[in-house]
Scaffold this motif. Structure first.
Motif, PDB file in Angstrom:
ATOM      1  N   ASN A  81      94.192  54.892 122.724  1.00  0.00           N
ATOM      2  CA  ASN A  81      94.527  54.209 121.475  1.00  0.00           C
ATOM      3  C   ASN A  81      93.429  53.218 121.137  1.00  0.00           C
ATOM      4  O   ASN A  81      93.135  52.320 121.915  1.00  0.00           O
ATOM      5  N   THR A  82      92.838  53.404 119.969  1.00  0.00           N
ATOM      6  CA  THR A  82      91.796  52.500 119.484  1.00  0.00           C
ATOM      7  C   THR A  82      92.357  51.736 118.297  1.00  0.00           C
ATOM      8  O   THR A  82      92.863  52.342 117.343  1.00  0.00           O
ATOM      9  N   ARG A  83      92.261  50.425 118.348  1.00  0.00           N
ATOM     10  CA  ARG A  83      92.802  49.585 117.283  1.00  0.00           C
ATOM     11  C   ARG A  83      92.087  49.873 115.973  1.00  0.00           C
ATOM     12  O   ARG A  83      90.873  49.909 115.906  1.00  0.00           O
ATOM     13  N   LYS A  84      92.842  50.142 114.919  1.00  0.00           N
ATOM     14  CA  LYS A  84      92.269  50.370 113.600  1.00  0.00           C
ATOM     15  C   LYS A  84      91.725  49.053 113.056  1.00  0.00           C
ATOM     16  O   LYS A  84      92.228  47.982 113.384  1.00  0.00           O
ATOM     17  N   GLN A  85      90.689  49.157 112.238  1.00  0.00           N
ATOM     18  CA  GLN A  85      90.158  47.956 111.607  1.00  0.00           C
ATOM     19  C   GLN A  85      89.722  48.265 110.191  1.00  0.00           C
ATOM     20  O   GLN A  85      89.547  49.412 109.814  1.00  0.00           O
ATOM     21  N   GLY A  86      89.585  47.232 109.434  1.00  0.00           N
ATOM     22  CA  GLY A  86      89.128  47.345 108.051  1.00  0.00           C
ATOM     23  C   GLY A  86      87.993  46.379 107.807  1.00  0.00           C
ATOM     24  O   GLY A  86      87.677  45.539 108.654  1.00  0.00           O
TER      25      GLY A  86
END
Length: 181
Positions: A81-86
């Motif tokens: 699981n890779t943390r989503k970012q914006g």
């Protein structure tokens, strides 16, 4: 079933013990969030390997998924699981500005990375502040007067999403505000 734990960048991996299976049966591969974890804030990737290289069992490559195991299979699957970012961009618009007034623009917070300082000089020259922020984090947007006086202006912070143009709620007023990614 396995559980991961931890906060920030310190996470302990969970592991599921080896289990006896029924050859030819189909098994579901999925995960459930533990505690306050919100799985929609992560991009999940699945990787499976079979130590029994001659069985020809089809290994799943997407997640969630299923797998049908054969006699002799020794399959290990890992969910990453890779943390989503914006991306956050802070820009400055001047209205009836005093030429030469100058502000710095900053983006900060515990989930912010790769932040670049922005500078804006009235009446219209701006280099935007930019940063990446993980989904779910609180981001602080700040304008600091370097030349001139903040009392000469009324400040308003308006945030919109690039996709769709929906308004993003802002907490705070004046020269500083926060948003949640």
């Amino acid at each position: 079933t396995s559980t991961t734990s931890g906060t920030g960048s310190t996470v302990t991996n969970g592991a599921t013990a080896l289990m006896q299976i029924t050859p030819g049966a189909t098994y579901n591969l999925s995960e459930a969030a533990a505690g306050t974890t919100v799985l929609s804030q992560y991009q999940a990737a699945l990787s499976c390997v079979n130590a029994a290289t001659t069985n020809g069992t089809a290994l799943p490559t997407t997640f969630p998924s299923t797998i049908t195991l054969q006699m002799g299979d020794v399959v290990t699957c890992t969910i990453t699981n890779t943390r989503k970012q914006g991306t956050v961009t802070l820009t400055k618009s001047w209205v009836n500005a005093i030429a030469g007034d100058n502000v710095s623009l900053t983006i900060s917070g515990p989930g912010v990375n790769s932040a670049n300082l922005g500078i804006s000089t009235a009446p219209s020259t701006t280099s935007n502040a930019t940063a990446n922020a993980v989904v779910g984090s609180v981001v602080t947007l700040t304008e600091a007067v370097q030349v001139g006086s903040a009392t000469n202006y009324t400040s308003q912070l308006v945030c919109v999403k690039n996709s769709g143009g929906a308004a993003v709620p802002v907490t705070g007023s004046g020269l500083s505000g926060t948003i949640t990614m």
